[in-house]
Design a protein around this motif. Structure first.
Motif, PDB file in Angstrom:
ATOM      1  N   ALA A  40      49.173  33.894  70.793  1.00 37.82           N
ATOM      2  CA  ALA A  40      49.149  33.262  72.374  1.00 37.82           C
ATOM      3  C   ALA A  40      49.780  34.344  72.956  1.00 37.82           C
ATOM      4  O   ALA A  40      49.971  33.672  74.435  1.00 37.82           O
ATOM      5  N   HIS A  41      50.040  35.295  72.987  1.00 35.69           N
ATOM      6  CA  HIS A  41      50.670  36.364  73.890  1.00 35.69           C
ATOM      7  C   HIS A  41      49.347  37.456  73.998  1.00 35.69           C
ATOM      8  O   HIS A  41      49.000  37.836  72.800  1.00 35.69           O
ATOM      9  N   PRO A  42      49.293  38.105  75.000  1.00 31.87           N
ATOM     10  CA  PRO A  42      48.588  39.198  75.186  1.00 31.87           C
ATOM     11  C   PRO A  42      48.891  40.422  74.095  1.00 31.87           C
ATOM     12  O   PRO A  42      49.904  40.705  74.068  1.00 31.87           O
ATOM     13  N   ALA A  43      47.772  41.334  73.943  1.00 31.55           N
ATOM     14  CA  ALA A  43      48.187  42.571  73.186  1.00 31.55           C
ATOM     15  C   ALA A  43      49.244  43.232  73.853  1.00 31.55           C
ATOM     16  O   ALA A  43      50.110  43.934  73.002  1.00 31.55           O
ATOM     17  N   GLY A  44      49.558  43.297  75.229  1.00 27.41           N
ATOM     18  CA  GLY A  44      50.576  44.196  75.817  1.00 27.41           C
ATOM     19  C   GLY A  44      51.859  43.795  75.564  1.00 27.41           C
ATOM     20  O   GLY A  44      52.886  44.510  75.441  1.00 27.41           O
ATOM     21  N   THR A  45      52.195  42.472  75.268  1.00 25.92           N
ATOM     22  CA  THR A  45      53.259  41.904  74.755  1.00 25.92           C
ATOM     23  C   THR A  45      53.841  42.544  73.340  1.00 25.92           C
ATOM     24  O   THR A  45      54.698  42.884  73.170  1.00 25.92           O
ATOM     25  N   GLY A  65      43.781  37.866  65.980  1.00 26.79           N
ATOM     26  CA  GLY A  65      44.334  39.096  65.140  1.00 26.79           C
ATOM     27  C   GLY A  65      43.377  40.018  65.418  1.00 26.79           C
ATOM     28  O   GLY A  65      43.686  41.257  65.807  1.00 26.79           O
ATOM     29  N   GLU A  66      41.931  39.643  65.380  1.00 27.07           N
ATOM     30  CA  GLU A  66      40.816  40.494  65.126  1.00 27.07           C
ATOM     31  C   GLU A  66      40.789  41.350  66.826  1.00 27.07           C
ATOM     32  O   GLU A  66      40.405  42.436  66.881  1.00 27.07           O
ATOM     33  N   ALA A  67      41.013  40.450  67.597  1.00 26.28           N
ATOM     34  CA  ALA A  67      40.842  40.793  69.106  1.00 26.28           C
ATOM     35  C   ALA A  67      41.952  41.689  69.474  1.00 26.28           C
ATOM     36  O   ALA A  67      41.852  42.653  70.346  1.00 26.28           O
ATOM     37  N   LYS A  68      43.217  41.619  68.965  1.00 27.75           N
ATOM     38  CA  LYS A  68      44.339  42.273  69.529  1.00 27.75           C
ATOM     39  C   LYS A  68      44.830  43.447  68.690  1.00 27.75           C
ATOM     40  O   LYS A  68      45.267  44.620  69.224  1.00 27.75           O
ATOM     41  N   PRO A  70      43.404  45.548  65.946  1.00 23.84           N
ATOM     42  CA  PRO A  70      42.648  46.870  65.682  1.00 23.84           C
ATOM     43  C   PRO A  70      43.024  48.252  66.558  1.00 23.84           C
ATOM     44  O   PRO A  70      43.619  49.083  65.983  1.00 23.84           O
ATOM     45  N   GLY A  71      43.277  47.834  67.859  1.00 31.16           N
ATOM     46  CA  GLY A  71      43.696  48.918  68.548  1.00 31.16           C
ATOM     47  C   GLY A  71      45.345  49.198  68.411  1.00 31.16           C
ATOM     48  O   GLY A  71      45.492  50.483  68.553  1.00 31.16           O
ATOM     49  N   LEU A  72      45.986  48.237  68.292  1.00 35.44           N
ATOM     50  CA  LEU A  72      47.294  48.227  68.309  1.00 35.44           C
ATOM     51  C   LEU A  72      47.636  49.133  66.896  1.00 35.44           C
ATOM     52  O   LEU A  72      48.665  49.867  66.879  1.00 35.44           O
ATOM     53  N   LYS A  73      46.958  48.812  65.758  1.00 32.70           N
ATOM     54  CA  LYS A  73      47.228  49.354  64.594  1.00 32.70           C
ATOM     55  C   LYS A  73      46.608  50.921  64.723  1.00 32.70           C
ATOM     56  O   LYS A  73      47.456  51.610  64.083  1.00 32.70           O
ATOM     57  N   GLU A  74      45.916  51.328  65.426  1.00 35.09           N
ATOM     58  CA  GLU A  74      45.497  52.519  65.641  1.00 35.09           C
ATOM     59  C   GLU A  74      46.559  53.525  66.362  1.00 35.09           C
ATOM     60  O   GLU A  74      46.867  54.863  66.001  1.00 35.09           O
ATOM     61  N   ALA A  75      47.069  52.786  67.215  1.00 34.47           N
ATOM     62  CA  ALA A  75      48.177  53.183  68.013  1.00 34.47           C
ATOM     63  C   ALA A  75      49.551  53.357  67.274  1.00 34.47           C
ATOM     64  O   ALA A  75      50.312  54.414  67.557  1.00 34.47           O
ATOM     65  N   PHE A  76      49.676  52.547  66.474  1.00 30.93           N
ATOM     66  CA  PHE A  76      50.999  52.561  65.590  1.00 30.93           C
ATOM     67  C   PHE A  76      50.671  52.240  64.143  1.00 30.93           C
ATOM     68  O   PHE A  76      50.715  51.053  63.741  1.00 30.93           O
ATOM     69  N   PRO A  77      50.087  53.325  63.354  1.00 26.72           N
ATOM     70  CA  PRO A  77      49.549  52.938  62.031  1.00 26.72           C
ATOM     71  C   PRO A  77      50.507  52.446  61.142  1.00 26.72           C
ATOM     72  O   PRO A  77      50.079  51.775  60.182  1.00 26.72           O
ATOM     73  N   ASP A  78      51.909  52.570  61.366  1.00 27.51           N
ATOM     74  CA  ASP A  78      52.787  51.812  60.313  1.00 27.51           C
ATOM     75  C   ASP A  78      53.051  50.361  60.794  1.00 27.51           C
ATOM     76  O   ASP A  78      54.032  49.888  60.147  1.00 27.51           O
ATOM     77  N   LEU A  96      41.401  39.772  54.925  1.00 31.92           N
ATOM     78  CA  LEU A  96      41.709  40.831  53.927  1.00 31.92           C
ATOM     79  C   LEU A  96      41.524  42.072  54.652  1.00 31.92           C
ATOM     80  O   LEU A  96      42.521  42.968  54.380  1.00 31.92           O
ATOM     81  N   GLU A  97      40.591  42.423  55.495  1.00 33.29           N
ATOM     82  CA  GLU A  97      40.645  43.585  56.305  1.00 33.29           C
ATOM     83  C   GLU A  97      41.656  43.851  57.096  1.00 33.29           C
ATOM     84  O   GLU A  97      42.347  45.114  57.081  1.00 33.29           O
ATOM     85  N   LEU A  98      42.318  42.847  57.820  1.00 33.07           N
ATOM     86  CA  LEU A  98      43.003  43.247  58.873  1.00 33.07           C
ATOM     87  C   LEU A  98      44.664  43.110  58.597  1.00 33.07           C
ATOM     88  O   LEU A  98      45.745  43.468  59.195  1.00 33.07           O
ATOM     89  N   PHE A  99      44.823  42.042  57.680  1.00 36.14           N
ATOM     90  CA  PHE A  99      46.073  41.542  57.420  1.00 36.14           C
ATOM     91  C   PHE A  99      46.938  42.158  56.389  1.00 36.14           C
ATOM     92  O   PHE A  99      46.313  42.630  55.277  1.00 36.14           O
TER      93      PHE A  99
END
Ligand SMILES: *Cc1c(COP(=O)(O)O)cnc(C)c1O
Length: 225
Positions: A40-45, A65-68, A70-78, A96-99
């Protein structure tokens, strides 16, 4: 939305309280990890917390999770993401893909479906079993009396990678009793991970053996709506 500085400060404060609670309970502080709940917080949070060095997060809805993430995981792969909300079977493949951890395995049909999908896809995120410690009719989770059999079926019967248990105590009851019950079920089943405790009671949960605390408000401030 709180500022990035405020989020960094909140993270440090919560981690400090966690370490104090662990030490007071005679436990090594590194045995307890913080799942920062960014729902319930935006990706920027979440990004502010990532920038502050935090890597472990929780979301309660697959779609959000799918909306927020994938981009964050790309920027912070760990970065690592836990699903902490109810999982519908038609969202299981996406989950299973995302979590990295699914904390809410709560019924036989879902467990069987996850096991099939894991065999099919080769993706095997760790699983926790959600226990409805208060036996609340509106709440998800396996009943305490059915927990041992369900754990055995998930782990030994269908081969899910079950690592531990998760609970959400009733809002109007002393949470300590529920934390103690969850710890007891984990102990007798040889499970190491205990996900319990939120903003209001994570220090109590640590006293009762939590290895994962799920904290939203104390890190990110109140949620909208
Ligand atoms: C929202 C949520 C949390 C975090 O709650 P706070 O009180 O904001 O810390 C923890 N666990 C679950 C399952 C949640 O849905």
């Amino acid at each position: 939305m709180p500022s990035a500085e405020q989020i960094a400060e909140n993270l440090a404060l919560v981690k400090g309280h966690m370490a104090e609670a662990a030490t007071a309970a005679g436990r090594p502080p590194e045995d307890v990890r913080l799942v920062a709940v960014s729902k319930a917080h935006p990706a920027g949070t979440a990004e502010a917390a990532l920038t502050a060095g935090h890597r472990l997060f929780g979301e309660n809805r697959v779609q959000e999770g799918e909306a927020k993430w994938p981009g964050l995981k790309e920027a912070f792969p760990d970065a690592r993401l836990h699903l902490i909300g109810p999982l519908q079977r038609n969202k299981a493949r996406a989950a299973l893909e995302l979590f990295d951890v699914i904390e809410t395995v709560d019924r036989p049909r879902l467990a069987a479906h996850l096991a099939r999908l894991m065999d099919e896809t080769g993706r095997r995120p760790d699983c926790l079993i959600q226990v409805n410690t208060g036996a609340e009719p509106q709440k998800a989770g396996i009943l305490p009396k059915d927990a041992d059999a369900f754990i055995a079926e998930c782990r030994d019967g269908i081969g899910l990678p079950v690592r531990g248990l998760m609970c959400i105590p009733p809002a109007d009851e002393e949470p300590a009793l529920h934390f103690a019950l969850l710890a007891e079920i984990a102990e007798r089943n040889g499970l190491a991970e205990l996900s319990m405790g939120m903003s209001a009671d994570y220090q109590t949960a640590i006293r009762f053996g939590a290895t994962l605390v799920r904290v939203g408000t104390a890190v990110f401030g109140p949620r909208e709506g």
